[in-house]
Design an enzyme around this catalytic site. Structure first.
Site, PDB file in Angstrom:
ATOM      1  N   ARG A  89      27.285  47.868  30.742  1.00 52.21           N
ATOM      2  CA  ARG A  89      28.498  47.293  29.525  1.00 52.21           C
ATOM      3  C   ARG A  89      28.524  45.513  30.571  1.00 52.21           C
ATOM      4  O   ARG A  89      29.454  45.701  31.295  1.00 52.21           O
ATOM      5  CB  ARG A  89      29.539  48.204  30.109  1.00 52.21           C
ATOM      6  CG  ARG A  89      29.588  49.406  29.179  1.00 52.21           C
ATOM      7  CD  ARG A  89      30.882  49.837  29.104  1.00 52.21           C
ATOM      8  NE  ARG A  89      30.886  51.245  28.209  1.00 52.21           N
ATOM      9  CZ  ARG A  89      32.315  51.521  27.861  1.00 52.21           C
ATOM     10  NH1 ARG A  89      33.391  50.860  28.035  1.00 52.21           N
ATOM     11  NH2 ARG A  89      31.656  52.590  26.505  1.00 52.21           N
ATOM     12  N   ARG A  99      30.315  39.028  40.035  1.00 57.46           N
ATOM     13  CA  ARG A  99      30.817  37.672  39.853  1.00 57.46           C
ATOM     14  C   ARG A  99      31.677  37.433  41.206  1.00 57.46           C
ATOM     15  O   ARG A  99      31.946  35.895  41.737  1.00 57.46           O
ATOM     16  CB  ARG A  99      31.562  37.360  38.551  1.00 57.46           C
ATOM     17  CG  ARG A  99      30.816  37.388  37.348  1.00 57.46           C
ATOM     18  CD  ARG A  99      31.032  37.609  36.049  1.00 57.46           C
ATOM     19  NE  ARG A  99      32.617  36.688  35.710  1.00 57.46           N
ATOM     20  CZ  ARG A  99      33.641  37.064  35.099  1.00 57.46           C
ATOM     21  NH1 ARG A  99      33.371  37.852  33.951  1.00 57.46           N
ATOM     22  NH2 ARG A  99      34.533  35.766  34.805  1.00 57.46           N
ATOM     23  N   ASP A 129      30.254  41.525  30.807  1.00 52.56           N
ATOM     24  CA  ASP A 129      31.355  41.415  29.993  1.00 52.56           C
ATOM     25  C   ASP A 129      31.462  40.569  29.381  1.00 52.56           C
ATOM     26  O   ASP A 129      30.386  39.982  28.758  1.00 52.56           O
ATOM     27  CB  ASP A 129      32.908  40.776  31.442  1.00 52.56           C
ATOM     28  CG  ASP A 129      33.357  41.952  32.570  1.00 52.56           C
ATOM     29  OD1 ASP A 129      33.189  42.972  32.351  1.00 52.56           O
ATOM     30  OD2 ASP A 129      33.065  41.721  33.490  1.00 52.56           O
ATOM     31  N   TYR A 167      21.094  41.311  38.086  1.00 49.58           N
ATOM     32  CA  TYR A 167      21.332  40.287  37.752  1.00 49.58           C
ATOM     33  C   TYR A 167      20.945  38.559  38.223  1.00 49.58           C
ATOM     34  O   TYR A 167      20.664  38.815  40.016  1.00 49.58           O
ATOM     35  CB  TYR A 167      22.793  40.364  37.288  1.00 49.58           C
ATOM     36  CG  TYR A 167      23.831  41.735  36.682  1.00 49.58           C
ATOM     37  CD1 TYR A 167      24.323  41.001  35.591  1.00 49.58           C
ATOM     38  CD2 TYR A 167      23.868  42.614  36.949  1.00 49.58           C
ATOM     39  CE1 TYR A 167      24.322  41.809  34.323  1.00 49.58           C
ATOM     40  CE2 TYR A 167      24.417  43.781  36.251  1.00 49.58           C
ATOM     41  CZ  TYR A 167      24.617  43.126  34.956  1.00 49.58           C
ATOM     42  OH  TYR A 167      25.334  43.915  34.511  1.00 49.58           O
TER      43      TYR A 167
END
Length: 287
Positions: free
Chosen positions: A60, A211, A62, A123
């Protein structure tokens, strides 16, 4: 917890990508535009279904986060799948908005679950530190950092974070969810155009983890923190106000990894188990 497909139904895997700029994340929300909302609506429309469809996703993302290699699944009645399997991708291309695309539609192997069968997610976070800023054509996917970055220092700091740890210091805590993860890769590389890319791969990620890790390592790269600081934050086990959660637009879900077909069901089962570190009480599993 059983994840068997009901008799008369087929599990269908979707491989997709999207530009996260104008989405309020993946998960469907009332009165907000989301990837799940757009995709489920398009699927229902092109297959002319009298009922809504429900997607399960690998990760999921953001609000503002992009995806190049997202994976989702849904279960369809065999008759519906037989009718639409050969035309579904083309019809979705005509119905979906231009910032989300489906690149592959296929019947999933037995035991497949887009979320729980995954063994890793990879990522990329892209940063530009040129004193003039970021190329305007890349501005929606690259963060501008207005201090020069030492890639070697960031890689040295990143090595202390690899392995299985409780990443509570780098995650936004969610009730009932564990923050234990196995970080398999965290490395930085500067390309010929000067863009510095972090490759971050783990079995799963908790909220804001990538992040936050990037934010901590940028502090090392620009000389504001010593190389050993990110490791000390991890060991402390609590959120540190000095760890900045960088903006979402530099982050892209690049790829999701799955085991061989004959191992999918077992991975699905294992991923739902409780996770703990030695000497700690188990916490509820979460991907």
């Amino acid at each position: 917890m059983s994840d068997e497909v009901e008799p008369g139904f087929v599990r269908v895997r979707l491989d997709l990508s999207y530009d996260g700029k104008d989405f309020s994340g993946w998960a469907k929300q009332t009165a907000r535009r989301t990837v799940q909302g757009e995709l489920e609506s398009a699927l229902q429309t092109v297959m002319r279904l009298p009922y809504p469809v429900e997607l399960t996703v690998a990760g999921r993302t953001d609000a503002g986060v992009h995806a190049r290699g997202q994976v989702a699944h849904l279960d369809l009645a065999q008759a519906v799948w037989d009718e639409h399997r050969d035309v579904l991708m083309r019809r979705l291309a005509g119905r979906l908005p231009h910032d989300v695309r489906v690149w592959r539609v296929a019947e999933a192997p037995a035991g497949f679950n887009a979320r729980f069968s995954a063994i890793w997610r990879r990522y990329a976070y892209r940063v530009g530190d040129h004193k003039g800023g970021v190329d305007p054509l890349l501005r929606g996917h690259v963060l501008w950092h207005d201090w020069p970055l030492d890639v070697d220092a960031m890689n040295e700091a990143a090595r202390t974070l690899l392995g299985e740890h409780d990443f509570a210091a780098y995650c936004k805590k969610r009730e009932g969810a564990t923050t234990i993860r196995t970080l398999q890769q965290l490395s930085w590389e500067r390309d010929a155009d000067g863009i510095v890319t972090a490759t971050v791969r783990a079995d799963a990620f908790c909220h804001n983890m990538v992040r936050s890790l990037v934010g901590a390592l940028l502090h090392v790269g620009d000389g504001h923190r010593p190389v050993d600081w990110p490791g000390k934050v991890l060991a402390a086990g609590v959120r540190d106000s000095a760890v900045h959660v960088v903006r979402p637009h530099g982050l892209t879900l690049e790829e999701v990894g799955y085991p061989a077909d004959d191992l999918l069901a077992e991975r699905n089962r294992q991923a739902r188990n409780l996770r703990t570190l030695p000497g700690r009480e188990p916490s509820p599993g979460c991907c």
